[in-house]
Motif scaffolding. Structure first.
Motif, PDB file in Angstrom:
ATOM      1  N   VAL A   1      80.385  10.663  70.567  1.00 32.28           N
ATOM      2  CA  VAL A   1      80.608  10.393  72.023  1.00 32.28           C
ATOM      3  C   VAL A   1      82.214  10.473  72.424  1.00 32.28           C
ATOM      4  CG1 VAL A   1      80.387   8.587  73.928  1.00 32.28           C
ATOM      5  CG2 VAL A   1      78.668   8.571  72.105  1.00 32.28           C
ATOM      6  N   LEU A   2      82.388  11.512  73.288  1.00 32.84           N
ATOM      7  CA  LEU A   2      83.438  11.738  73.805  1.00 32.84           C
ATOM      8  C   LEU A   2      84.294  10.897  74.929  1.00 32.84           C
ATOM      9  CD1 LEU A   2      83.291  15.603  74.015  1.00 32.84           C
ATOM     10  CD2 LEU A   2      84.123  14.303  72.078  1.00 32.84           C
ATOM     11  N   SER A   3      83.285  10.480  75.904  1.00 36.46           N
ATOM     12  CA  SER A   3      83.861   9.718  77.181  1.00 36.46           C
ATOM     13  C   SER A   3      82.470   9.399  78.002  1.00 36.46           C
ATOM     14  CB  SER A   3      84.577  10.580  77.996  1.00 36.46           C
ATOM     15  OG  SER A   3      83.900  11.812  78.721  1.00 36.46           O
ATOM     16  N   VAL A   4      82.714   8.221  78.670  1.00 33.45           N
ATOM     17  CA  VAL A   4      81.708   7.851  79.729  1.00 33.45           C
ATOM     18  C   VAL A   4      82.138   7.906  80.960  1.00 33.45           C
ATOM     19  CG1 VAL A   4      80.138   5.864  80.460  1.00 33.45           C
ATOM     20  CG2 VAL A   4      80.969   6.256  77.714  1.00 33.45           C
ATOM     21  N   SER A   5      81.221   8.394  81.863  1.00 31.26           N
ATOM     22  CA  SER A   5      81.735   8.344  83.310  1.00 31.26           C
ATOM     23  C   SER A   5      80.949   7.488  84.138  1.00 31.26           C
ATOM     24  CB  SER A   5      81.590   9.745  84.037  1.00 31.26           C
ATOM     25  OG  SER A   5      82.522  10.791  83.328  1.00 31.26           O
ATOM     26  N   CYS A   6      81.295   6.909  85.286  1.00 31.26           N
ATOM     27  CA  CYS A   6      80.412   5.884  85.933  1.00 31.26           C
ATOM     28  C   CYS A   6      80.939   5.776  87.467  1.00 31.26           C
ATOM     29  CB  CYS A   6      80.174   4.495  85.293  1.00 31.26           C
ATOM     30  SG  CYS A   6      81.996   3.506  85.324  1.00 31.26           S
ATOM     31  N   THR A   7      80.135   5.405  88.146  1.00 28.00           N
ATOM     32  CA  THR A   7      80.357   5.344  89.612  1.00 28.00           C
ATOM     33  C   THR A   7      81.328   4.141  89.733  1.00 28.00           C
ATOM     34  OG1 THR A   7      78.274   6.113  90.248  1.00 28.00           O
ATOM     35  CG2 THR A   7      79.291   4.817  92.130  1.00 28.00           C
ATOM     36  N   ARG A   8      82.125   4.274  90.772  1.00 33.87           N
ATOM     37  CA  ARG A   8      82.893   3.222  91.081  1.00 33.87           C
ATOM     38  C   ARG A   8      82.275   2.470  92.306  1.00 33.87           C
ATOM     39  NH1 ARG A   8      88.369   1.798  91.035  1.00 33.87           N
ATOM     40  NH2 ARG A   8      88.875   3.502  90.166  1.00 33.87           N
ATOM     41  N   PRO A   9      82.122   1.316  92.271  1.00 32.67           N
ATOM     42  CA  PRO A   9      81.268   0.521  93.348  1.00 32.67           C
ATOM     43  C   PRO A   9      82.237   0.585  94.788  1.00 32.67           C
ATOM     44  CG  PRO A   9      81.439  -0.978  91.332  1.00 32.67           C
ATOM     45  CD  PRO A   9      82.386   0.232  91.110  1.00 32.67           C
ATOM     46  N   VAL A  10      81.653   0.825  95.773  1.00 31.36           N
ATOM     47  CA  VAL A  10      82.335   0.803  97.024  1.00 31.36           C
ATOM     48  C   VAL A  10      82.860  -0.484  97.377  1.00 31.36           C
ATOM     49  CG1 VAL A  10      81.021   2.908  97.984  1.00 31.36           C
ATOM     50  CG2 VAL A  10      80.165   0.849  98.415  1.00 31.36           C
ATOM     51  N   SER A  11      82.385  -1.393  96.939  1.00 30.95           N
ATOM     52  CA  SER A  11      83.190  -2.848  97.389  1.00 30.95           C
ATOM     53  C   SER A  11      82.618  -3.788  96.109  1.00 30.95           C
ATOM     54  CB  SER A  11      82.214  -3.502  98.413  1.00 30.95           C
ATOM     55  OG  SER A  11      81.083  -3.517  98.327  1.00 30.95           O
TER      56      SER A  11
ATOM     57  N   ASP B   1      90.451   8.283  83.423  1.00 32.49           N
ATOM     58  CA  ASP B   1      90.751   8.915  84.815  1.00 32.49           C
ATOM     59  C   ASP B   1      90.058   7.931  85.818  1.00 32.49           C
ATOM     60  OD1 ASP B   1      90.904  10.453  86.985  1.00 32.49           O
ATOM     61  OD2 ASP B   1      89.819  12.242  86.340  1.00 32.49           O
ATOM     62  N   ALA B   2      90.628   7.068  86.479  1.00 30.23           N
ATOM     63  CA  ALA B   2      90.114   6.305  87.604  1.00 30.23           C
ATOM     64  C   ALA B   2      90.459   6.489  88.919  1.00 30.23           C
ATOM     65  CB  ALA B   2      90.577   4.766  87.172  1.00 30.23           C
ATOM     66  N   SER B   3      90.656   8.085  89.239  1.00 27.06           N
ATOM     67  CA  SER B   3      91.418   8.258  90.411  1.00 27.06           C
ATOM     68  C   SER B   3      90.335   8.574  91.260  1.00 27.06           C
ATOM     69  CB  SER B   3      92.426   9.544  90.265  1.00 27.06           C
ATOM     70  OG  SER B   3      91.542  10.512  89.580  1.00 27.06           O
ATOM     71  N   GLY B   4      89.174   9.107  90.945  1.00 24.23           N
ATOM     72  CA  GLY B   4      88.247   9.446  92.192  1.00 24.23           C
ATOM     73  C   GLY B   4      86.912   8.528  92.063  1.00 24.23           C
ATOM     74  N   PRO B   5      85.919   8.925  92.879  1.00 26.32           N
ATOM     75  CA  PRO B   5      84.663   8.003  93.039  1.00 26.32           C
ATOM     76  C   PRO B   5      83.905   7.727  91.994  1.00 26.32           C
ATOM     77  CG  PRO B   5      84.417   9.987  94.125  1.00 26.32           C
ATOM     78  CD  PRO B   5      85.902   9.769  93.607  1.00 26.32           C
ATOM     79  N   ARG B   6      84.222   8.659  90.871  1.00 25.30           N
ATOM     80  CA  ARG B   6      83.602   8.560  89.445  1.00 25.30           C
ATOM     81  C   ARG B   6      84.858   8.215  88.547  1.00 25.30           C
ATOM     82  NH1 ARG B   6      78.295   8.731  88.634  1.00 25.30           N
ATOM     83  NH2 ARG B   6      78.254   8.913  86.519  1.00 25.30           N
ATOM     84  N   VAL B   7      84.521   7.258  87.611  1.00 22.70           N
ATOM     85  CA  VAL B   7      85.854   7.023  86.614  1.00 22.70           C
ATOM     86  C   VAL B   7      85.407   7.319  85.059  1.00 22.70           C
ATOM     87  CG1 VAL B   7      86.583   4.855  85.619  1.00 22.70           C
ATOM     88  CG2 VAL B   7      86.272   4.855  88.141  1.00 22.70           C
ATOM     89  N   THR B   8      86.148   7.959  84.644  1.00 21.02           N
ATOM     90  CA  THR B   8      85.885   8.595  83.456  1.00 21.02           C
ATOM     91  C   THR B   8      86.505   7.707  82.366  1.00 21.02           C
ATOM     92  OG1 THR B   8      85.243  10.762  84.466  1.00 21.02           O
ATOM     93  CG2 THR B   8      86.046  10.645  82.041  1.00 21.02           C
ATOM     94  N   LEU B   9      86.217   7.248  81.188  1.00 18.82           N
ATOM     95  CA  LEU B   9      86.721   6.579  80.447  1.00 18.82           C
ATOM     96  C   LEU B   9      86.659   7.070  79.065  1.00 18.82           C
ATOM     97  CD1 LEU B   9      85.543   3.061  81.278  1.00 18.82           C
ATOM     98  CD2 LEU B   9      87.624   4.075  81.829  1.00 18.82           C
ATOM     99  N   GLY B  10      87.701   7.322  78.159  1.00 20.55           N
ATOM    100  CA  GLY B  10      87.361   7.860  76.874  1.00 20.55           C
ATOM    101  C   GLY B  10      86.632   7.045  75.873  1.00 20.55           C
TER     102      GLY B  10
ATOM    103  N   THR C   1      77.140   8.840  82.961  1.00 20.76           N
ATOM    104  CA  THR C   1      76.778   9.567  82.038  1.00 20.76           C
ATOM    105  C   THR C   1      77.607   9.642  80.865  1.00 20.76           C
ATOM    106  OG1 THR C   1      78.424  11.185  83.269  1.00 20.76           O
ATOM    107  CG2 THR C   1      75.944  11.364  83.962  1.00 20.76           C
ATOM    108  N   VAL C   2      77.078  10.245  79.820  1.00 20.37           N
ATOM    109  CA  VAL C   2      77.559   9.983  78.572  1.00 20.37           C
ATOM    110  C   VAL C   2      78.049  11.427  77.992  1.00 20.37           C
ATOM    111  CG1 VAL C   2      77.906   9.174  75.914  1.00 20.37           C
ATOM    112  CG2 VAL C   2      76.421   7.902  77.673  1.00 20.37           C
ATOM    113  N   ALA C   3      79.332  11.869  77.770  1.00 23.69           N
ATOM    114  CA  ALA C   3      79.706  13.029  77.397  1.00 23.69           C
ATOM    115  C   ALA C   3      79.579  13.047  75.761  1.00 23.69           C
ATOM    116  CB  ALA C   3      80.912  13.700  77.894  1.00 23.69           C
ATOM    117  N   VAL C   4      78.947  14.095  75.027  1.00 23.78           N
ATOM    118  CA  VAL C   4      78.831  14.287  73.579  1.00 23.78           C
ATOM    119  C   VAL C   4      79.248  15.340  73.074  1.00 23.78           C
ATOM    120  CG1 VAL C   4      77.141  11.927  73.590  1.00 23.78           C
ATOM    121  CG2 VAL C   4      76.524  14.463  73.616  1.00 23.78           C
ATOM    122  N   ALA C   5      79.690  15.408  71.805  1.00 21.60           N
ATOM    123  CA  ALA C   5      79.703  16.662  71.261  1.00 21.60           C
ATOM    124  C   ALA C   5      79.088  16.466  69.850  1.00 21.60           C
ATOM    125  CB  ALA C   5      81.195  16.759  70.833  1.00 21.60           C
ATOM    126  N   GLY C   6      78.378  17.524  69.509  1.00 19.02           N
ATOM    127  CA  GLY C   6      77.741  17.841  68.268  1.00 19.02           C
ATOM    128  C   GLY C   6      77.558  19.314  67.877  1.00 19.02           C
ATOM    129  N   GLY C   7      76.514  19.531  67.140  1.00 17.94           N
ATOM    130  CA  GLY C   7      76.569  21.138  66.559  1.00 17.94           C
ATOM    131  C   GLY C   7      76.281  21.934  67.740  1.00 17.94           C
TER     132      GLY C   7
END
Lengths: 272, 158
Positions: A155-165, A59-68, A126-132
Motif C-alpha cells: 500500500v502506497l497511500s490512501v485518498s479520502c474525501t474531505r467532509p464539507v463540514s 497532500d491535504a490541499s484539495g477536496p480529496r486528502v492523500t495520506l502516505g 481509495t487505496v493506491a497499491v503497488a505489486g507485480g
C-alpha cells in the motif's frame, strides 16, 4: 526463528520483492508484523522495509486528502488540516501505539482493531497499491473484501474525501476500557447535505463482519431524506442488515447486533 | 544466518552489538546490553511495560525491530536517574506510593517522562491519556496519576 530484513530506498523495489516472495511481509510501524514475529509466526521468512519519503507524504490541499501509507496516527493528530480525522486517530491505542502504527497497516488490522479504516471507508477512500502488476488505485471496499489476498502488494497511500463540514462526518468507537481499549463496535458516517437532504450517505461499521463493512440498508434509509427523527429511526433499525459479527472477548455477536442500531441512532442524532 | 551489526545510543552512551534478523529492541536491550529495566509483558503492544523513548518519542520496544534504531537515541528507565539522585518522577512515585508490584512502573515512568518532556504542566486528563497505553495489573492508577501530577508541580485534584 531469525528472519531476513530487506530495506529498500524506493517503495517500488520493496513492492517487487513482496510480490515475488509469499513469505515476505512489509514492516510499517511494526504493530502487526512484529507482533506476529513475537508470537512465532513461521510463515514470515523475511521482512521488507522501504525508506521512501513518498510513504510519509501528506497532500491535504484539495477536496480529496492523500495520506502516505507510512503516516502514523500521531502525525495525523499533529496536522491541523486533518482535523476531521483526529477522532479516529485518537481512538487508537495509547500514545506509543499512535507513535508507531500507520494508516497503511491499519487497513490490515483484524477485529477488534482497524478503527481508522472504518473512518476511511465512510469517506469513500481509495487505496493506491503497488505489486507485480505495477501501481493502481482500488476502492477501499474492494480492497477490504480481498484483504487476505493483498499480502503480495504494498500500500502506497490512501485518498479520502474531505467532509464539507464538521457536521457531515461523525465517528464513534464503542470500547469497554477508556480511554483506550479494543473496539466492541466502531461506526463512522459521512452525510453530505444538499438542499436540506442527504445526498451520498455512507455508513461504515467495524467489528460487525470479518472486515469493515458499509451498512447499505442504513444508507438507503438516509438517502434523499432530511436527517429527522423518523429517518434516523429507519436507519437505526436497518443497521444490522448485511452484518455478520463474531464473538470475542470484548462482546458477543448477539450483543453487537443489539447495540449497533442504538449507537447509530446516537451518532446520527448527535448525542454523546 | 549471519549476525547484523547494530550501533545506537543507549542512555547517552554509544553501544555496538550484533543481532539476529528480526530481533526486537526489547530483547536487544535486555539480553545483549543487560538493561533489564524495560519489562516483557505481552509481546503484542497491549500492555506498555516495555515502553522506551526513541529519539524522545514513546515507543514499544517489543514491537520495534532492533535494526530500525541504528544511529538513534534510546532512553530507558535505567538512564532516568540524575547522577546519584532520583529523577523527580521517580522521587514522586516513591513519595506517592505509586508502585505496587512494580512490573508496570518502568513503562509508566517512560510514558510519564515523554509527557512531561513535551508538556511540563499537564492536566489530569492529559496524564490519564498519556499512560493509557500502560496496564497496571494492580489497578493502582490513582497513585500513579497523582505522582505524575506531583512531579509536574501540578495540583493533585480531580
Amino acid at each position: 526463528m531469525a528472519v531476513t530484513v530487506k530495506t529498500f530506498a524506493s517503495a517500488s523495489e520493496a513492492a517487487g520483492v513482496l510480490s515475488s516472495d509469499r513469505s515476505a511481509r512489509y514492516l510499517g510501524g511494526g504493530t502487526l508484523v512484529m507482533r506476529a514475529l513475537n508470537e512465532g509466526d513461521v510463515s514470515i521468512s523475511s521482512v521488507v522495509r522501504a525508506q521512501d519519503q513518498a510513504l510519509t507524504r501528506i497532500d491535504a490541499s484539495g477536496p480529496r486528502v492523500t495520506l502516505g501509507a507510512g503516516i502514523t496516527f500521531a502525525r495525523v493528530l499533529a496536522e491541523r488540516d486533518l482535523g476531521f480525522l483526529h477522532a479516529p486517530a485518537r481512538s487508537i491505542g495509547g500514545p506509543a501505539v499512535r507513535n508507531m502504527g500507520t494508516i497503511g497497516g491499519n487497513l490490515f488490522a483484524p477485529n477488534p482493531y482497524g478503527d481508522f479504516t472504518v473512518a476511511l471507508l465512510a469517506l469513500d477512500a481509495t487505496v493506491a497499491v503497488a505489486g507485480g502488476f505495477g501501481a493502481r488505485d482500488i476502492p477501499i471496499e474492494e480492497f477490504l473484501q480481498a484483504r487476505e489476498r493483498q499480502a503480495g502488494t504494498l500500500v502506497l497511500s490512501v485518498s479520502c474525501t474531505r467532509p464539507v463540514s464538521t457536521e457531515a462526518f461523525r465517528y464513534r468507537k464503542i470500547a469497554r476500557i477508556k480511554p483506550k481499549g479494543g473496539s466492541v463496535i466502531t461506526l463512522a458516517a459521512h452525510l453530505p447535505i444538499s438542499g436540506g437532504r442527504i445526498a451520498g450517505a455512507r455508513i461504515a461499521l467495524g467489528s460487525m463482519a470479518p472486515t469493515q463493512i458499509r451498512a447499505r440498508a442504513a444508507e438507503r434509509a438516509l438517502e434523499g431524506r432530511s436527517l429527522d427523527a423518523a429517518t434516523i429511526a429507519a436507519a437505526a433499525s436497518a443497521a444490522t442488515e448485511g452484518t455478520s459479527p463474531s464473538d470475542n472477548a470484548l462482546g458477543s455477536a448477539w450483543y453487537r447486533r443489539e447495540i449497533v442500531g442504538v449507537h447509530l441512532r446516537r451518532l446520527l442524532s448527535g448525542q454523546e | 544466518m549471519s549476525k547484523i551489526p547494530l550501533q545506537f545510543r543507549h542512555n547517552g552512551r554509544d553501544v555496538a552489538i550484533f543481532v539476529d534478523g528480526g530481533t526486537n529492541l526489547l530483547v536487544a536491550l535486555r539480553e545483549l546490553i543487560g538493561d533489564m529495566t524495560p519489562k516483557f509483558g505481552c509481546g503484542q503492544g497491549g500492555c506498555g511495560t516495555c515502553s522506551v523513548l526513541i529519539d524522545g518519542e514513546l515507543h514499544l520496544s517489543c514491537l520495534t525491530l532492533a535494526e530500525t534504531v541504528a544511529g538513534r537515541s534510546i532512553e530507558t528507565l535505567d538512564g532516568m536517574k540524575q547522577g546519584p539522585n532520583l529523577h523527580p518522577l521517580q522521587r514522586a512515585f516513591a513519595d506517592n506510593f505509586a508502585a505496587q508490584c512494580g512490573y508496570c512502573t518502568p513503562g509508566v515512568l517512560m510514558a510519564a517522562k515523554a509527557l512531561l518532556d513535551r508538556n511540563p504542566s499537564p492536566s489530569r486528563d492529559e496524564v490519564v491519556e498519556a499512560i493509557s497505553g500502560n496496564i497496571c495489573r494492580c489497578t493502582g492508577y490513582e497513585p500513579i496519576i497523582n505522582a505524575i501530577l506531583a512531579a509536574a508541580g501540578g495540583r493533585v485534584s480531580a
